[in-house]
Design a protein around this motif. Structure first.
Motif, PDB file in Angstrom:
ATOM      1  N   GLU A 110      42.034  43.001  52.368  1.00 18.39           N
ATOM      2  CA  GLU A 110      40.766  43.523  53.334  1.00 18.39           C
ATOM      3  C   GLU A 110      40.861  44.977  53.223  1.00 18.39           C
ATOM      4  OE1 GLU A 110      38.414  41.985  54.626  1.00 18.39           O
ATOM      5  OE2 GLU A 110      38.696  39.971  54.754  1.00 18.39           O
ATOM      6  N   GLU A 111      41.965  45.580  53.517  1.00 21.53           N
ATOM      7  CA  GLU A 111      42.383  47.150  53.297  1.00 21.53           C
ATOM      8  C   GLU A 111      41.984  47.747  52.131  1.00 21.53           C
ATOM      9  OE1 GLU A 111      44.124  45.068  54.528  1.00 21.53           O
ATOM     10  OE2 GLU A 111      45.095  45.535  56.283  1.00 21.53           O
ATOM     11  N   ALA A 112      42.226  46.786  50.941  1.00 18.17           N
ATOM     12  CA  ALA A 112      41.898  47.246  49.603  1.00 18.17           C
ATOM     13  C   ALA A 112      40.606  47.338  49.186  1.00 18.17           C
ATOM     14  CB  ALA A 112      42.698  46.320  48.573  1.00 18.17           C
ATOM     15  N   GLN A 152      37.429  45.725  40.251  1.00 19.43           N
ATOM     16  CA  GLN A 152      38.543  45.397  41.209  1.00 19.43           C
ATOM     17  C   GLN A 152      38.106  44.825  42.479  1.00 19.43           C
ATOM     18  OE1 GLN A 152      40.775  49.093  41.761  1.00 19.43           O
ATOM     19  NE2 GLN A 152      42.563  48.303  42.707  1.00 19.43           N
ATOM     20  N   ARG A 153      37.105  45.253  43.206  1.00 15.00           N
ATOM     21  CA  ARG A 153      36.622  44.813  44.196  1.00 15.00           C
ATOM     22  C   ARG A 153      36.003  43.397  44.117  1.00 15.00           C
ATOM     23  NH1 ARG A 153      32.099  47.809  48.033  1.00 15.00           N
ATOM     24  NH2 ARG A 153      30.677  46.782  46.476  1.00 15.00           N
ATOM     25  N   ALA A 154      35.548  43.000  43.045  1.00 21.01           N
ATOM     26  CA  ALA A 154      34.891  41.597  42.825  1.00 21.01           C
ATOM     27  C   ALA A 154      36.003  40.574  42.725  1.00 21.01           C
ATOM     28  CB  ALA A 154      34.314  41.758  41.289  1.00 21.01           C
ATOM     29  N   LYS A 155      37.165  41.209  41.911  1.00 20.75           N
ATOM     30  CA  LYS A 155      38.318  40.230  42.099  1.00 20.75           C
ATOM     31  C   LYS A 155      38.906  39.905  43.629  1.00 20.75           C
ATOM     32  CE  LYS A 155      39.822  41.545  37.513  1.00 20.75           C
ATOM     33  NZ  LYS A 155      40.694  42.027  36.499  1.00 20.75           N
ATOM     34  N   LEU A 156      38.865  41.131  44.317  1.00 18.04           N
ATOM     35  CA  LEU A 156      39.431  41.008  45.675  1.00 18.04           C
ATOM     36  C   LEU A 156      38.504  40.134  46.631  1.00 18.04           C
ATOM     37  CD1 LEU A 156      40.428  44.578  46.140  1.00 18.04           C
ATOM     38  CD2 LEU A 156      41.973  42.435  46.324  1.00 18.04           C
ATOM     39  N   TYR A 157      37.046  40.122  46.321  1.00 21.40           N
ATOM     40  CA  TYR A 157      36.171  39.399  47.017  1.00 21.40           C
ATOM     41  C   TYR A 157      36.499  37.847  46.521  1.00 21.40           C
ATOM     42  CZ  TYR A 157      33.078  43.006  48.847  1.00 21.40           C
ATOM     43  OH  TYR A 157      32.579  43.980  49.744  1.00 21.40           O
ATOM     44  N   TYR A 158      36.891  37.538  45.539  1.00 16.35           N
ATOM     45  CA  TYR A 158      37.067  36.305  44.995  1.00 16.35           C
ATOM     46  C   TYR A 158      38.288  35.609  45.870  1.00 16.35           C
ATOM     47  CZ  TYR A 158      33.798  35.748  41.189  1.00 16.35           C
ATOM     48  OH  TYR A 158      32.592  35.541  40.341  1.00 16.35           O
ATOM     49  N   LYS A 159      39.192  36.487  45.773  1.00 16.96           N
ATOM     50  CA  LYS A 159      40.473  35.962  46.382  1.00 16.96           C
ATOM     51  C   LYS A 159      40.230  36.007  48.025  1.00 16.96           C
ATOM     52  CE  LYS A 159      43.995  38.383  43.698  1.00 16.96           C
ATOM     53  NZ  LYS A 159      45.254  39.085  43.729  1.00 16.96           N
ATOM     54  N   SER A 200      32.575  34.555  47.415  1.00 19.62           N
ATOM     55  CA  SER A 200      32.134  34.602  45.962  1.00 19.62           C
ATOM     56  C   SER A 200      30.894  35.138  45.857  1.00 19.62           C
ATOM     57  CB  SER A 200      31.901  32.926  45.402  1.00 19.62           C
ATOM     58  OG  SER A 200      31.045  32.330  46.372  1.00 19.62           O
ATOM     59  N   GLU A 201      29.744  35.068  46.605  1.00 17.03           N
ATOM     60  CA  GLU A 201      28.484  35.662  46.564  1.00 17.03           C
ATOM     61  C   GLU A 201      28.845  37.324  46.295  1.00 17.03           C
ATOM     62  OE1 GLU A 201      24.413  36.418  49.002  1.00 17.03           O
ATOM     63  OE2 GLU A 201      25.375  34.277  48.969  1.00 17.03           O
ATOM     64  N   LEU A 202      29.487  38.011  47.050  1.00 11.73           N
ATOM     65  CA  LEU A 202      29.852  39.205  47.176  1.00 11.73           C
ATOM     66  C   LEU A 202      30.704  39.448  45.665  1.00 11.73           C
ATOM     67  CD1 LEU A 202      30.970  40.237  50.496  1.00 11.73           C
ATOM     68  CD2 LEU A 202      28.687  40.891  49.615  1.00 11.73           C
ATOM     69  N   THR A 219      30.769  41.717  40.357  1.00 10.21           N
ATOM     70  CA  THR A 219      30.689  41.465  38.814  1.00 10.21           C
ATOM     71  C   THR A 219      29.383  42.103  38.133  1.00 10.21           C
ATOM     72  OG1 THR A 219      32.461  39.786  39.142  1.00 10.21           O
ATOM     73  CG2 THR A 219      31.348  39.848  37.290  1.00 10.21           C
ATOM     74  N   GLN A 220      28.384  41.746  38.547  1.00  5.15           N
ATOM     75  CA  GLN A 220      27.177  42.107  37.699  1.00  5.15           C
ATOM     76  C   GLN A 220      27.154  43.675  37.960  1.00  5.15           C
ATOM     77  OE1 GLN A 220      25.058  40.276  36.055  1.00  5.15           O
ATOM     78  NE2 GLN A 220      24.041  42.146  35.531  1.00  5.15           N
ATOM     79  N   LYS A 221      27.215  44.417  39.214  1.00  3.70           N
ATOM     80  CA  LYS A 221      27.473  45.916  38.898  1.00  3.70           C
ATOM     81  C   LYS A 221      28.556  46.270  37.994  1.00  3.70           C
ATOM     82  CE  LYS A 221      25.538  46.258  43.704  1.00  3.70           C
ATOM     83  NZ  LYS A 221      25.839  46.700  45.069  1.00  3.70           N
ATOM     84  N   ALA A 222      29.562  45.957  37.831  1.00  5.02           N
ATOM     85  CA  ALA A 222      30.626  46.252  36.950  1.00  5.02           C
ATOM     86  C   ALA A 222      30.179  46.136  35.488  1.00  5.02           C
ATOM     87  CB  ALA A 222      31.830  45.332  37.131  1.00  5.02           C
ATOM     88  N   VAL A 223      29.336  44.883  34.981  1.00  4.97           N
ATOM     89  CA  VAL A 223      28.840  44.747  33.831  1.00  4.97           C
ATOM     90  C   VAL A 223      27.843  45.818  33.560  1.00  4.97           C
ATOM     91  CG1 VAL A 223      27.446  43.189  32.426  1.00  4.97           C
ATOM     92  CG2 VAL A 223      29.183  42.263  33.896  1.00  4.97           C
ATOM     93  N   GLU A 224      27.072  46.176  34.468  1.00  7.76           N
ATOM     94  CA  GLU A 224      25.836  47.025  34.471  1.00  7.76           C
ATOM     95  C   GLU A 224      26.437  48.474  33.911  1.00  7.76           C
ATOM     96  OE1 GLU A 224      23.346  47.070  38.048  1.00  7.76           O
ATOM     97  OE2 GLU A 224      22.959  44.995  37.676  1.00  7.76           O
ATOM     98  N   PHE A 225      27.597  48.936  34.780  1.00  9.51           N
ATOM     99  CA  PHE A 225      27.814  50.212  34.497  1.00  9.51           C
ATOM    100  C   PHE A 225      28.910  50.370  33.431  1.00  9.51           C
ATOM    101  CE2 PHE A 225      27.163  51.077  39.030  1.00  9.51           C
ATOM    102  CZ  PHE A 225      26.584  52.422  39.070  1.00  9.51           C
ATOM    103  N   ASN A 226      29.368  49.220  32.735  1.00  8.08           N
ATOM    104  CA  ASN A 226      30.024  49.173  31.639  1.00  8.08           C
ATOM    105  C   ASN A 226      29.075  49.291  30.291  1.00  8.08           C
ATOM    106  OD1 ASN A 226      32.847  49.008  31.713  1.00  8.08           O
ATOM    107  ND2 ASN A 226      32.844  46.789  32.576  1.00  8.08           N
ATOM    108  N   SER A 227      27.968  48.802  30.601  1.00 11.79           N
ATOM    109  CA  SER A 227      26.797  49.052  29.432  1.00 11.79           C
ATOM    110  C   SER A 227      26.358  50.359  29.483  1.00 11.79           C
ATOM    111  CB  SER A 227      25.773  47.945  29.640  1.00 11.79           C
ATOM    112  OG  SER A 227      25.083  48.085  30.868  1.00 11.79           O
ATOM    113  N   LEU A 228      26.411  50.991  30.622  1.00 11.25           N
ATOM    114  CA  LEU A 228      25.932  52.290  30.595  1.00 11.25           C
ATOM    115  C   LEU A 228      27.151  53.240  29.790  1.00 11.25           C
ATOM    116  CD1 LEU A 228      24.626  52.767  34.233  1.00 11.25           C
ATOM    117  CD2 LEU A 228      23.207  52.799  32.252  1.00 11.25           C
TER     118      LEU A 228
END
Length: 154
Positions: A94-96, A123-130, A134-136, A141-150
């Motif tokens: 949670e702190e992370a 990184q935050r997506a992986k923490l949300y999964y833990k 899962s929705e967050l 994950t989608q935002k990470a993909v979008e920024f990676n494509s940029l």
């Protein structure tokens, strides 16, 4: 105030050469001269993380954030991401997440920060999964993909 001293530069050179213990000695000398040098505290935290001394990295990154000017948005964002990584090593999920949220709130929205944003969202997506959120996690994950494509289109 910008700190550009011989001691700091030598310490950073040693750090970049992988001479971590030697660099810590010079960083500590720098802090005796300039105790509010946010950059030295930031680099000390980085060195401690590199050598696995996370319990010592936390107070260093806290001091870096305390003394860092608000206008240093990119460095402040990276510092919050480093703090999130430290929390992760102690399984403080949670702190992370909180630190990554701060990271994303202060990182500039310019192209120079796209890569950092992608990493923080991932990184935050992986923490949300833990944490079973899962929705967050999917949203990040989608935002990470979008920024990676940029980043890849630059």
């Amino acid at each position: 105030k910008c700190y550009d001293t011989v001691t700091l530069n030598q310490a950073e050179d040693l750090m970049n050469e992988g001479k971590f213990e030697e660099s810590l000695i010079l960083f500590e000398a720098e802090l005796k001269e300039h105790p509010k040098n946010h950059y030295a505290h930031f680099l000390i935290a980085t060195v401690y993380m590199e050598i696995g001394r996370y319990d010592e990295a936390m107070p260093a990154i806290d001091k870096a954030l305390k003394y860092m000017p608000k206008r240093h948005k990119k460095m402040r964002g990276i510092a919050h991401a480093l703090k999130a990584t430290i929390h992760e090593t102690f399984q403080e999920w949670e702190e992370a997440v909180e630190q990554l949220t701060l990271c994303l709130s202060v990182l500039p929205k310019d192209a120079d920060s796209y890569q950092h944003r992608a990493v923080a969202y991932n990184q935050r997506a992986k923490l949300y999964y833990k944490l079973g959120k899962s929705e967050l996690a999917e949203q990040d994950t989608q935002k990470a993909v979008e920024f990676n494509s940029l980043v890849n289109s630059k």
